[in-house]
Design a protein around this motif. Structure first.
Motif, mmCIF file in Angstrom:
data_model
loop_
_atom_site.group_PDB
_atom_site.id
_atom_site.type_symbol
_atom_site.label_atom_id
_atom_site.label_comp_id
_atom_site.label_asym_id
_atom_site.label_seq_id
_atom_site.Cartn_x
_atom_site.Cartn_y
_atom_site.Cartn_z
ATOM 1 N N ASP A 146 0.813 -1.209 0.000
ATOM 2 C CA ASP A 146 0.000 0.000 0.000
ATOM 3 C C ASP A 146 0.852 1.268 0.000
ATOM 4 O O ASP A 146 0.336 2.370 0.190
ATOM 5 C CB ASP A 146 -0.935 0.016 1.213
ATOM 6 C CG ASP A 146 -2.234 -0.740 0.944
ATOM 7 O OD1 ASP A 146 -2.326 -1.386 -0.123
ATOM 8 O OD2 ASP A 146 -3.143 -0.686 1.786
ATOM 9 N N GLY A 147 2.164 1.121 -0.171
ATOM 10 C CA GLY A 147 3.048 2.277 -0.283
ATOM 11 C C GLY A 147 3.611 2.790 1.016
ATOM 12 O O GLY A 147 4.202 3.877 1.056
ATOM 13 N N LEU A 148 3.457 2.031 2.087
ATOM 14 C CA LEU A 148 3.987 2.457 3.394
ATOM 15 C C LEU A 148 5.395 1.901 3.544
ATOM 16 O O LEU A 148 5.575 0.709 3.784
ATOM 17 C CB LEU A 148 3.067 1.966 4.513
ATOM 18 C CG LEU A 148 1.595 2.391 4.378
ATOM 19 C CD1 LEU A 148 0.777 1.822 5.524
ATOM 20 C CD2 LEU A 148 1.463 3.902 4.317
ATOM 21 N N GLU A 149 6.377 2.759 3.417
ATOM 22 C CA GLU A 149 7.783 2.330 3.419
ATOM 23 C C GLU A 149 8.528 2.733 4.684
ATOM 24 O O GLU A 149 9.400 2.019 5.140
ATOM 25 C CB GLU A 149 8.507 2.913 2.196
ATOM 26 C CG GLU A 149 8.013 2.379 0.857
ATOM 27 C CD GLU A 149 8.491 0.954 0.588
ATOM 28 O OE1 GLU A 149 9.364 0.466 1.324
ATOM 29 O OE2 GLU A 149 7.978 0.336 -0.370
ATOM 30 N N ARG A 150 8.194 3.890 5.230
ATOM 31 C CA ARG A 150 8.902 4.393 6.425
ATOM 32 C C ARG A 150 8.016 4.107 7.635
ATOM 33 O O ARG A 150 7.038 4.792 7.878
ATOM 34 C CB ARG A 150 9.170 5.888 6.287
ATOM 35 C CG ARG A 150 10.030 6.261 5.088
ATOM 36 C CD ARG A 150 9.983 7.754 4.808
ATOM 37 N NE ARG A 150 8.608 8.179 4.494
ATOM 38 C CZ ARG A 150 8.232 9.443 4.378
ATOM 39 N NH1 ARG A 150 9.088 10.423 4.600
ATOM 40 N NH2 ARG A 150 6.974 9.753 4.073
#
Length: 224
Positions: A146-150
């Protein structure tokens, strides 16, 4: 994905007292540091025990930081994530309000009615991963998709241990405050079953005095 565990602990390594009540271990300068770290994160993760004990909102407090996030094309607040195997998160908890998207990670064994109740909350998404307990590797893979990297992890001790156990932690930041809590039943930075062999090893990256405590920053040794 880069996962940072951030915690404030007493000089004897406790997160709180044996009553598991929230304690102010650090001061205003460290609170501001934590707020900066939140503002730089895509998601903030806690275990359900933290939700039940403290009812945190896990939002960015500083208005200028929220504004900068908006101007950068991001939501005002990072996503919130609760690791909650049995779907015990109260539907009126602060963490499932409409201040940000919230992911509640549950297992297949969570009661269906509790899952449905949480799914009805605004901006709340259920992530089902694992049978009796949340499969953290699968759940975090969903977050990354879902684009949550940090990712910032704020506790508690059971979750932190579990993340170390499956090799998901990249960095540990611990503010050590000038107080002693004590108590064999008081939660520590990493609880759970504990390691008996193949202990995770850390490389010290930084030491910084803040207020009357010290911030220690470690990188998890990839060769562990």
């Amino acid at each position: 994905m880069h996962v940072v565990v951030n915690a404030a602990i007493s000089a004897d390594g406790k997160l709180s007292s044996r009553r598991r009540e929230q304690l102010a271990i650090s001061g205003e300068d460290d609170f501001d540091r934590v707020d900066r770290l939140r503002a730089d994160s895509d998601a903030i993760v806690v275990g359900v025990g933290t939700v039940l004990a403290d009812d945190p909102s896990l939002t960015v407090k500083d208005a200028d930081r929220r504004k900068r996030r908006r101007e950068g094309g991001e939501p005002e607040n990072p996503a919130r994530v609760v690791v909650d195997s049995k779907a015990r998160t109260p539907p009126d908890a602060e963490i499932v309000d409409d201040a940000a998207t919230t992911y509640v990670c549950v297992s297949e064994s969570a009661p269906v009615d509790r899952r449905m109740e949480l799914a009805d909350r605004p901006d709340t998404q259920l992530v089902t991963a694992g049978d009796g307990r949340v499969d953290l590797l699968r759940a975090f893979a969903t977050l990354q998709a879902d684009g949550l990297e940090r990712i910032m992890v704020e506790g508690g001790g059971e979750l932190i241990f579990s993340l170390f156990e499956v090799g998901l932690v990249d960095e540990l930041r611990a503010f050590v405050g000038p107080t002693v809590i004590g108590g064999r039943d008081a939660p520590t930075l990493a609880d759970g079953e504990g390691f008996v062999e193949e202990f995770p090893t850390l490389a010290l990256e930084g030491v910084e005095r803040i207020d009357d405590g010290v911030l220690l920053t470690w990188r998890v040794d990839e060769g562990q």
